[in-house]
Design a protein around this motif. Sequence first.
Motif, PDB file in Angstrom:
ATOM      1  N   GLN A 268      -8.201  20.527 -43.730  1.00  0.00           N
ATOM      2  CA  GLN A 268      -7.973  21.926 -43.369  1.00  0.00           C
ATOM      3  C   GLN A 268      -8.546  22.871 -44.421  1.00  0.00           C
ATOM      4  OE1 GLN A 268      -3.620  21.446 -42.944  1.00  0.00           O
ATOM      5  NE2 GLN A 268      -3.848  22.149 -40.830  1.00  0.00           N
ATOM      6  N   VAL A 269      -8.265  22.563 -45.680  1.00  0.00           N
ATOM      7  CA  VAL A 269      -8.773  23.402 -46.766  1.00  0.00           C
ATOM      8  C   VAL A 269     -10.293  23.299 -46.843  1.00  0.00           C
ATOM      9  CG1 VAL A 269      -8.777  23.735 -49.272  1.00  0.00           C
ATOM     10  CG2 VAL A 269      -6.629  23.289 -48.074  1.00  0.00           C
ATOM     11  N   ALA A 270     -10.845  22.114 -46.605  1.00  0.00           N
ATOM     12  CA  ALA A 270     -12.303  21.954 -46.608  1.00  0.00           C
ATOM     13  C   ALA A 270     -12.944  22.824 -45.536  1.00  0.00           C
ATOM     14  CB  ALA A 270     -12.670  20.489 -46.398  1.00  0.00           C
ATOM     15  N   LEU A 271     -12.302  22.950 -44.386  1.00  0.00           N
ATOM     16  CA  LEU A 271     -12.842  23.797 -43.320  1.00  0.00           C
ATOM     17  C   LEU A 271     -12.784  25.272 -43.718  1.00  0.00           C
ATOM     18  CD1 LEU A 271     -14.047  23.843 -40.507  1.00  0.00           C
ATOM     19  CD2 LEU A 271     -11.730  23.919 -39.563  1.00  0.00           C
ATOM     20  N   VAL A 272     -11.690  25.678 -44.347  1.00  0.00           N
ATOM     21  CA  VAL A 272     -11.585  27.065 -44.829  1.00  0.00           C
ATOM     22  C   VAL A 272     -12.676  27.346 -45.856  1.00  0.00           C
ATOM     23  CG1 VAL A 272     -10.136  28.703 -46.098  1.00  0.00           C
ATOM     24  CG2 VAL A 272      -9.106  27.205 -44.382  1.00  0.00           C
ATOM     25  N   TYR A 273     -12.834  26.436 -46.826  1.00  0.00           N
ATOM     26  CA  TYR A 273     -13.829  26.618 -47.883  1.00  0.00           C
ATOM     27  C   TYR A 273     -15.245  26.612 -47.315  1.00  0.00           C
ATOM     28  CZ  TYR A 273     -16.295  25.862 -52.300  1.00  0.00           C
ATOM     29  OH  TYR A 273     -17.140  25.972 -53.374  1.00  0.00           O
ATOM     30  N   THR A 274     -15.517  25.695 -46.368  1.00  0.00           N
ATOM     31  CA  THR A 274     -16.873  25.579 -45.816  1.00  0.00           C
ATOM     32  C   THR A 274     -17.249  26.793 -44.994  1.00  0.00           C
ATOM     33  OG1 THR A 274     -16.705  23.162 -45.766  1.00  0.00           O
ATOM     34  CG2 THR A 274     -18.363  24.175 -44.345  1.00  0.00           C
ATOM     35  N   SER A 380      -8.585  29.810 -54.347  1.00  0.00           N
ATOM     36  CA  SER A 380      -7.174  29.784 -54.706  1.00  0.00           C
ATOM     37  C   SER A 380      -6.416  28.779 -53.848  1.00  0.00           C
ATOM     38  CB  SER A 380      -6.565  31.182 -54.542  1.00  0.00           C
ATOM     39  OG  SER A 380      -5.187  31.175 -54.806  1.00  0.00           O
ATOM     40  N   VAL A 381      -6.745  28.723 -52.557  1.00  0.00           N
ATOM     41  CA  VAL A 381      -6.128  27.748 -51.667  1.00  0.00           C
ATOM     42  C   VAL A 381      -6.456  26.324 -52.131  1.00  0.00           C
ATOM     43  CG1 VAL A 381      -6.198  26.803 -49.320  1.00  0.00           C
ATOM     44  CG2 VAL A 381      -6.048  29.263 -49.659  1.00  0.00           C
ATOM     45  N   THR A 382      -7.708  26.110 -52.535  1.00  0.00           N
ATOM     46  CA  THR A 382      -8.116  24.781 -53.016  1.00  0.00           C
ATOM     47  C   THR A 382      -7.380  24.402 -54.290  1.00  0.00           C
ATOM     48  OG1 THR A 382     -10.331  25.185 -52.098  1.00  0.00           O
ATOM     49  CG2 THR A 382     -10.093  23.351 -53.633  1.00  0.00           C
ATOM     50  N   ALA A 383      -7.285  25.347 -55.237  1.00  0.00           N
ATOM     51  CA  ALA A 383      -6.586  25.065 -56.492  1.00  0.00           C
ATOM     52  C   ALA A 383      -5.113  24.761 -56.250  1.00  0.00           C
ATOM     53  CB  ALA A 383      -6.730  26.256 -57.445  1.00  0.00           C
ATOM     54  N   TYR A 397     -12.988  19.273 -55.701  1.00  0.00           N
ATOM     55  CA  TYR A 397     -14.004  20.329 -55.619  1.00  0.00           C
ATOM     56  C   TYR A 397     -15.342  19.757 -55.174  1.00  0.00           C
ATOM     57  CZ  TYR A 397     -10.981  23.847 -57.767  1.00  0.00           C
ATOM     58  OH  TYR A 397      -9.969  24.744 -58.014  1.00  0.00           O
ATOM     59  N   GLY A 398     -15.608  18.508 -55.559  1.00  0.00           N
ATOM     60  CA  GLY A 398     -16.830  17.858 -55.100  1.00  0.00           C
ATOM     61  C   GLY A 398     -16.844  17.659 -53.598  1.00  0.00           C
ATOM     62  N   ILE A 399     -15.687  17.281 -53.038  1.00  0.00           N
ATOM     63  CA  ILE A 399     -15.583  17.124 -51.584  1.00  0.00           C
ATOM     64  C   ILE A 399     -15.828  18.464 -50.894  1.00  0.00           C
ATOM     65  CG2 ILE A 399     -13.998  16.596 -49.693  1.00  0.00           C
ATOM     66  CD1 ILE A 399     -12.624  14.617 -51.582  1.00  0.00           C
ATOM     67  N   MET A 400     -15.211  19.517 -51.423  1.00  0.00           N
ATOM     68  CA  MET A 400     -15.400  20.849 -50.845  1.00  0.00           C
ATOM     69  C   MET A 400     -16.870  21.252 -50.884  1.00  0.00           C
ATOM     70  SD  MET A 400     -12.378  21.646 -49.956  1.00  0.00           S
ATOM     71  CE  MET A 400     -10.996  20.534 -50.178  1.00  0.00           C
ATOM     72  N   SER A 401     -17.500  21.002 -52.011  1.00  0.00           N
ATOM     73  CA  SER A 401     -18.902  21.370 -52.167  1.00  0.00           C
ATOM     74  C   SER A 401     -19.790  20.525 -51.263  1.00  0.00           C
ATOM     75  CB  SER A 401     -19.323  21.211 -53.629  1.00  0.00           C
ATOM     76  OG  SER A 401     -20.622  21.718 -53.834  1.00  0.00           O
ATOM     77  N   PHE A 402     -19.449  19.241 -51.079  1.00  0.00           N
ATOM     78  CA  PHE A 402     -20.217  18.389 -50.182  1.00  0.00           C
ATOM     79  C   PHE A 402     -20.215  18.972 -48.769  1.00  0.00           C
ATOM     80  CE2 PHE A 402     -20.284  15.066 -46.961  1.00  0.00           C
ATOM     81  CZ  PHE A 402     -21.451  14.383 -47.279  1.00  0.00           C
ATOM     82  N   ALA A 403     -19.026  19.301 -48.276  1.00  0.00           N
ATOM     83  CA  ALA A 403     -18.920  19.857 -46.924  1.00  0.00           C
ATOM     84  C   ALA A 403     -19.654  21.188 -46.820  1.00  0.00           C
ATOM     85  CB  ALA A 403     -17.442  20.039 -46.556  1.00  0.00           C
ATOM     86  N   ASP A 404     -19.515  22.009 -47.840  1.00  0.00           N
ATOM     87  CA  ASP A 404     -20.149  23.326 -47.860  1.00  0.00           C
ATOM     88  C   ASP A 404     -21.678  23.195 -47.877  1.00  0.00           C
ATOM     89  OD1 ASP A 404     -21.495  25.573 -49.115  1.00  0.00           O
ATOM     90  OD2 ASP A 404     -20.644  24.983 -51.030  1.00  0.00           O
ATOM     91  N   LYS A 405     -22.214  22.433 -48.827  1.00  0.00           N
ATOM     92  CA  LYS A 405     -23.664  22.358 -48.996  1.00  0.00           C
ATOM     93  C   LYS A 405     -24.336  21.684 -47.809  1.00  0.00           C
ATOM     94  CE  LYS A 405     -23.784  24.341 -53.012  1.00  0.00           C
ATOM     95  NZ  LYS A 405     -22.378  24.445 -53.346  1.00  0.00           N
ATOM     96  N   PHE A 406     -23.740  20.605 -47.312  1.00  0.00           N
ATOM     97  CA  PHE A 406     -24.333  19.894 -46.188  1.00  0.00           C
ATOM     98  C   PHE A 406     -24.350  20.786 -44.949  1.00  0.00           C
ATOM     99  CE2 PHE A 406     -24.640  16.585 -42.918  1.00  0.00           C
ATOM    100  CZ  PHE A 406     -25.665  15.816 -43.450  1.00  0.00           C
TER     101      PHE A 406
END
Length: 468
Positions: A268-274, A380-383, A397-406
């Motif tokens: 869920q947080v990965a989707l918000v961040y992405t 802030s949600v991720t932290a 944070y690496g997982i978040m960045s992976f989803a975001d960058k890809f």
Amino acid sequence: MVAKKFVLNECKESNDEKKMSLTRLERLGYGFGHVLNDLCSSIWFTYSLLFYNSVLQFSNVNAGAILLIGQIADAVSTPFIGIFSDRTSLFCLSKYGKRKSWHLLGTVCVLVAMPFMYSPCIGCEDFSQWQKLIYYGFFVTIFQFGWAAVQTAHLALVPDLSSDEMDRTGLLSIRNTFTILSNLISYAVTWGVLGVNGSSDNVSRSDLYKFQIIVYSLCVGGAVTSLLFYLLVKENDDEPPLLENDDTNRSSERLSFKDLFLRWILYQVALVYTTTRVFVNVSQSFIVLYLHSYLNMESESLAVIPFVMYVASFLSSWICKPLYGFCGRKLAFSIGCLLALGGCIWVFFGTGDIYISYGIYGVSILYGAAVSILLVTSLSVTAEMIGDDVGNSAFVYGIMSFADKFSCGLIIMVIQAMAPKNYLHSDFYKLSLIYVCGGAVIVGFFSVLAVRLPQRETSAPQNSPSVA
């Protein structure tokens, strides 16, 4: 056994107290730590497509492929960097700490690769575009690996430096403030260099040397701020002693990868961040092409409009922490979504001389304010999701960045592949800004509503997120 637990808890409390007692100088130093990345990122996302299209004469698809190569390299690098930086420092830089050693490696990679990305193809001027794509792709990969190392290590320092929720949000606000200042500086430099001859012509191959001046200037400034970060911030590697057969040692606080990936909130947080990063990166990448192709604005305006956007972002960053403390993360994120959608709607209806002369500045203000609020809130949600599991912070944070960058890389590549060969005077990039950015914030809005967050602190913070 009771005595051991008592000593361990006392040590842990002492460390937590230390982590919450950051000085202003340390906070300032933390802000300096991502400036090089931010300076380079503003050029990378805002001007790369324009540079490879109009200056190096790449096709739309090949220009998009350059960005896709970088995004994939970043996406693949970040989880691995996260795993290793959570567990060990680089053997030759161990005295700098786990996070700072990876940060230093990344800084060197960025400084080495960035100038080559905006220079003529050395020894291959007469090569085909595919051959040049390999050449530039090599340096883009080095650059993105370094960028990922700096970003992951810098974000992972937040839970390490402080265990307090509001203190972490304050550090992220400072980070965002420095990001905005960095973007303002990069656009100011670009404005000065591109507008130095007062020409109203569109960007062309003859402007290559101008981009080189811009890149070298920003790399020098980023190197200086990185040095200040290394001098001012001391990584806290202190941990309570690990006692044999003691269930309370800190190693038990790190979730296993299986447990981590079984947490629904991670996705869920990965989707918000992405979705936040899709809005930020796509708007940053295509606003210049929209100005260049659809509105046919002069080259100087290609720096002025992004500059105005980040002035608005800088001003709104001062209210991020008080806004979060007053109304909570979900409502703060929703406000950012409304501002972003307002900008998209204005672009949809924006035509004519009045819009070009005045209305486009209103659009840039809405986009800029939305960028600041959405970024700080999503981080802030991720932290907060990481919480006390600081042993996995860099990996998360690496997982978040992976989803975001890809995701961003694929979206930008698809847009470029669909772009008309002659995009001048076309509304293609206008529609991309409207539907891609608007769609991203709508998905982000419903995603953040679905996240079950811990109850926020009842007392709102009184200080602004600025360094002061």
